[in-house]
Design an enzyme around this catalytic site. Structure first.
Site, PDB file in Angstrom:
ATOM      1  N   HIS B 266      18.288 -34.002 -45.252  1.00 28.68           N
ATOM      2  CA  HIS B 266      19.252 -33.446 -46.206  1.00 28.68           C
ATOM      3  C   HIS B 266      20.489 -34.354 -46.332  1.00 28.68           C
ATOM      4  O   HIS B 266      20.847 -34.788 -47.433  1.00 28.68           O
ATOM      5  CB  HIS B 266      19.649 -32.043 -45.744  1.00 28.68           C
ATOM      6  CG  HIS B 266      20.669 -31.379 -46.606  1.00 28.68           C
ATOM      7  ND1 HIS B 266      20.348 -30.515 -47.615  1.00 28.68           N
ATOM      8  CD2 HIS B 266      22.021 -31.476 -46.614  1.00 28.68           C
ATOM      9  CE1 HIS B 266      21.452 -30.100 -48.209  1.00 28.68           C
ATOM     10  NE2 HIS B 266      22.486 -30.672 -47.623  1.00 28.68           N
ATOM     11  N   GLU B 267      21.113 -34.637 -45.190  1.00 27.98           N
ATOM     12  CA  GLU B 267      22.318 -35.480 -45.234  1.00 27.98           C
ATOM     13  C   GLU B 267      21.967 -36.877 -45.720  1.00 27.98           C
ATOM     14  O   GLU B 267      22.751 -37.514 -46.420  1.00 27.98           O
ATOM     15  CB  GLU B 267      22.991 -35.539 -43.857  1.00 27.98           C
ATOM     16  CG  GLU B 267      23.425 -34.181 -43.273  1.00 27.98           C
ATOM     17  CD  GLU B 267      24.290 -33.340 -44.206  1.00 27.98           C
ATOM     18  OE1 GLU B 267      25.031 -33.934 -45.016  1.00 27.98           O
ATOM     19  OE2 GLU B 267      24.219 -32.099 -44.135  1.00 27.98           O
ATOM     20  N   HIS B 270      22.101 -36.937 -49.443  1.00 21.93           N
ATOM     21  CA  HIS B 270      23.496 -37.107 -49.894  1.00 21.93           C
ATOM     22  C   HIS B 270      23.905 -38.578 -49.787  1.00 21.93           C
ATOM     23  O   HIS B 270      24.536 -39.137 -50.684  1.00 21.93           O
ATOM     24  CB  HIS B 270      24.447 -36.292 -49.003  1.00 21.93           C
ATOM     25  CG  HIS B 270      24.515 -34.830 -49.317  1.00 21.93           C
ATOM     26  ND1 HIS B 270      24.869 -34.357 -50.548  1.00 21.93           N
ATOM     27  CD2 HIS B 270      24.296 -33.736 -48.544  1.00 21.93           C
ATOM     28  CE1 HIS B 270      24.873 -33.020 -50.529  1.00 21.93           C
ATOM     29  NE2 HIS B 270      24.520 -32.614 -49.318  1.00 21.93           N
ATOM     30  N   GLU B 296      24.258 -31.920 -54.153  1.00 21.21           N
ATOM     31  CA  GLU B 296      23.345 -31.047 -53.433  1.00 21.21           C
ATOM     32  C   GLU B 296      21.924 -31.171 -53.992  1.00 21.21           C
ATOM     33  O   GLU B 296      20.948 -31.019 -53.241  1.00 21.21           O
ATOM     34  CB  GLU B 296      23.851 -29.608 -53.519  1.00 21.21           C
ATOM     35  CG  GLU B 296      23.251 -28.673 -52.512  1.00 21.21           C
ATOM     36  CD  GLU B 296      23.547 -29.035 -51.060  1.00 21.21           C
ATOM     37  OE1 GLU B 296      24.502 -29.798 -50.795  1.00 21.21           O
ATOM     38  OE2 GLU B 296      22.798 -28.561 -50.183  1.00 21.21           O
TER      39      GLU B 296
END
Lengths: 501, 501
Positions: B266-267, B270, B296
């Site tokens: 997830h990070e 980003h 997001e």
């Protein structure tokens, strides 16, 4: 607070914020930042540096400082405020003379120099570093030239920045005394090369365990991890955002246990100085240690006067054995004590023993004199370096990585800094001599109680930050100005006994 | 470059430098800073924030922006410059309306709020956090009030900051559609509680090995460690000094392997967005991702649309087994795939499955609406929180640590942020649907080749930074404005198949 001084406050606050930001970015740069960050990050650092300059060097501040220096206004100030004004006037003069755009450009050069030096060192390639070093020297000469007073020598300008009032004249004399005392002492020791064995420090000491030991030792001497951080970098150093955020680094070599041990005690000594500074001056320009020499005296005091004494290790050696039960199972405290004090000419300054350390400083001092007080080609420096090592220490580096590339100082633009290492050791010995007269230092060490020693240093030196200079601190603490004789006596006595000369 | 725009440059440069400094200090604050540093550090941060404000919000910049907005002058600008001017005008309006001293005071409150939240969470003590939260809400209301346009609702002001144009009207409708589709789907899944076993993720997974696996996975999806850093923090997050220094954190739970795996993917999503932004705009105000929702969408795209697909793990699962050979020796890819997609109502948002995640957002959205569009006592929030969890997810937190204290967002002053998580998932599904039509996404995943997917995102979305907004990016990429139907279809199809409904 004086009404006039209050007007200075917003300028001081801004300068404080920029200092914190730049220190943070520099710390990160040396400990964590990714490799390719530097171009864009150094742009930001250069801008911050420029803003810092503008916050302090402007007509409003100049006017305020002039007014605050009149007898009438100065009388209204507290001692701390007086010291701030004095410090700022000196700083103002130094900065005013350098055009801000040159300072900014220099910041960019410096930010980029660190990784270049690191790569040059790692790949043993002086040639990629030489042009950067030349650029740094050129800026340093130009800036020193701006600050030079009539009749003042260029290198004295640099020396004065790190230790007020210590000129080449004084240092030549200091190093001369050291040479006279130490050369015969080292010669005697050389005749007994096998007197001490360091085998016990040359085993395979697990790096992760060394990190834990370093953490333990930092805490043992009083480093407060609620107010500090420990990390890893190519070369150990100490920095601080302020006195409640003091940061030390260490580095680790698998087969040189003493390296991590004494680096962390050394940096810890620096850190204690910063942590002990009075909260009343934290954010002010006098919120840090007063000088490089005095700072180094604190790190040397912990590293050598305390850390390399038998008494220090008596309550502690058992603990170290718990970290390395296998490696140290047949080693006695006596053997360990001798090994950590083993003296032998060597090539790497930071790994030098307490006795021959000063020769490393002398060499750098003499080279810096050649650069700033003479005329020398930067390309020739590795050769000169190597020749001096042969002359003083009887050995020549096999390559530049273990020669001229070993220190980060020049890459950081620090010229005139090295002598303060030797001054620091001498100041530490002077303090140690005095303290032994007023408190049972060795008994405290044996009891594992470092608190009274720390309290003495805090009360007489640390808490004052930059509000007193080195000579003032010494006079107020030991009742005498700087005197190198205690250092020479200390070394002579210690090594005569250790080597049974 | 337009002569007029050139005059704007020094102001932009200063703002860039302050942004870098503040980001650095914030990052350090969450990952490394010692506990007692915060008071003095937050003072510096507040000053930097004030200086940042002054660099952008002043009459010179205002005049320049006005001139640059005239047709004649605007025509001389490049597309990037136009976007910068547009962005700055919006920012100017937003900041101009808030008195700088209030903004500075708020920064101090925020800097102190983080450790308070952390302690409240660690000690399960909402009462120490409540007064700080109340203060943050009070500032946020006041600031939103300053920005409120006639007829605009207070909470819409906040929503607009994170995702331009997305009002309560749109979000109420969006969440209504989601509720209608997902409530029956979740109800069906609840009837098959033992359909999937997650035992394989509940073993004792060594934390240090999890860190290495996280590093490996970040690299696998394309995170460049020459331009980025990975660290540990209470709650995973991504930040960046600029597009060449992008930083992600992770956290680790010994018996929840999926937590670290999907947090890092997830990070990482980003981070890829930030790393891919065009160097031409790095230091400008449009040098970051365009909005929270679009950001997001990128993290969700990697975490869910790619990361929770069977195809993603086909070439990768064997590698994961090499990190944990003992723990995973009897686990098949099929079992692993099912386990990482296990859906079950739960209490912790960041550990929620892909399907029930939206309910966590709905709850926060409704509470934020109560705070800003209604009237509610901050002391009552834990009770309201717990009641909503009972209503939507059929379970009540046992304590506030696993209830209202779980997120750091409100402690950071981020209200109106949560809805962008749900929007992000919906945008990700819309992009994924489109991409499957123009390239063999699943085949690439099976081949372990993530490059074409990254290139598509870079070319159509990432590189533009903040120069296009979400709707523009979507229109230019998929030829259609935001449409949540793809998200609902994606979830319905995926979970119907997975649970054989």
């Amino acid at each position: 607070m004086s009404e006039l001084f209050e007007k200075l406050q917003p300028h001081l606050d801004k300068a404080y914020a920029y200092r914190v930001a730049m220190t943070m970015l520099n710390w990160d740069n040396s400990t964590a930042a990714p490799k390719e960050a530097i171009d864009f990050t150094s742009k930001a650092m250069a801008i911050l540096s420029g803003e810092n300059y503008k916050a302090l060097i402007n007509d409003v501040v100049k006017g305020l400082l002039q007014q605050l220096s009149t007898d009438e206004e100065n009388a209204k100030l507290t001692p701390y405020e007086k010291a701030i004004v004095k410090n700022m006037k000196k700083e103002f003069r130094n900065m005013e003379l350098i055009p801000p755009e040159e300072l900014q450009a220099f910041e960019i050069v410096l930010a980029k120099a660190y990784p270049v030096w690191e790569e040059a060192k790692n790949t043993n390639n002086y040639s990629i570093y030489a042009p950067v070093l030349e650029e740094i020297i050129s800026y340093t000469k130009r800036f020193a030239g701006y600050k030079q007073k009539p009749g003042q020598k260029l290198y004295d300008v640099l020396l004065d920045e790190y230790e007020e009032g210590f000129t080449m004249e004084i240092l030549d004399e200091f190093f001369c005394q050291l040479r006279e005392a130490l050369i015969p002492l080292v010669a005697q020791i050389r005749k007994k090369p096998d007197w001490i064995s360091i085998d016990c420090l040359r085993k395979n000491y697990d790096i992760e365990t060394q990190k834990k030991l370093s953490h333990f030792l930092a805490e043992y001497i009083g480093f407060d991890f609620n107010r500090g951080v420990m990390a890893e970098s190519a070369h150990p150093f100490t920095t601080n955002l302020h006195n409640h955020d003091v940061r030390i680094t260490n580095h680790y070599l698998e087969n040189k246990l003493e390296d991590a041990i004494f680096s962390i005690i050394h940096e810890g000594g620096h850190a204690l100085y910063e942590m002990d500074i009075d909260d009343a001056i934290t954010t002010s320009p006098i919120g840090g240690g007063t000088s490089m020499g005095m700072h180094e005296s604190q790190s040397r005091f912990y590293e050598n006067n305390l850390g390399r004494s038998m008494e220090f290790w008596k309550p502690l050696f058992g603990k170290v054995c718990e970290f390395f039960p296998e490696e140290l199972k047949d080693v006695t405290l006596e053997e360990f004590y001798k090994a950590i004090n083993y003296a032998k000419p060597s090539l790497i300054r930071t790994q030098a023993d307490e006795l021959t350390y000063s020769f490393h400083i002398m060499i750098r001092y003499e080279i810096e004199k050649m650069i700033f007080d003479g005329d020398v080609d930067v390309k020739e420096l590795p050769r000169i370096w190597n020749e001096k090592y042969e002359e003083y220490l009887g050995m020549t580096p096999e390559n530049d990585a273990e020669g001229i590339l070993q220190d980060m100082h020049w890459a950081g633009g620090s010229f005139g800094y090295f002598p303060s290492y030797a001054l620091g050791s001498a100041i530490a010995a002077q303090l140690f001599h005095y303290m032994e007269g007023v408190m049972p230092v060795k008994k405290y060490l044996e009891e594992g109680n470092l608190v009274p020693v720390r309290e003495f240093l805090c009360e007489h030196i640390h808490k004052y930050g930059g509000s007193k200079n080195t000579q003032e601190l010494l006079l107020d603490t030991v009742g005498e100005a700087f005197n190198p004789k205690y250092y020479i006596e200390y070394l002579t006595e210690k090594y005569t006994k250790l080597y049974e000369l």
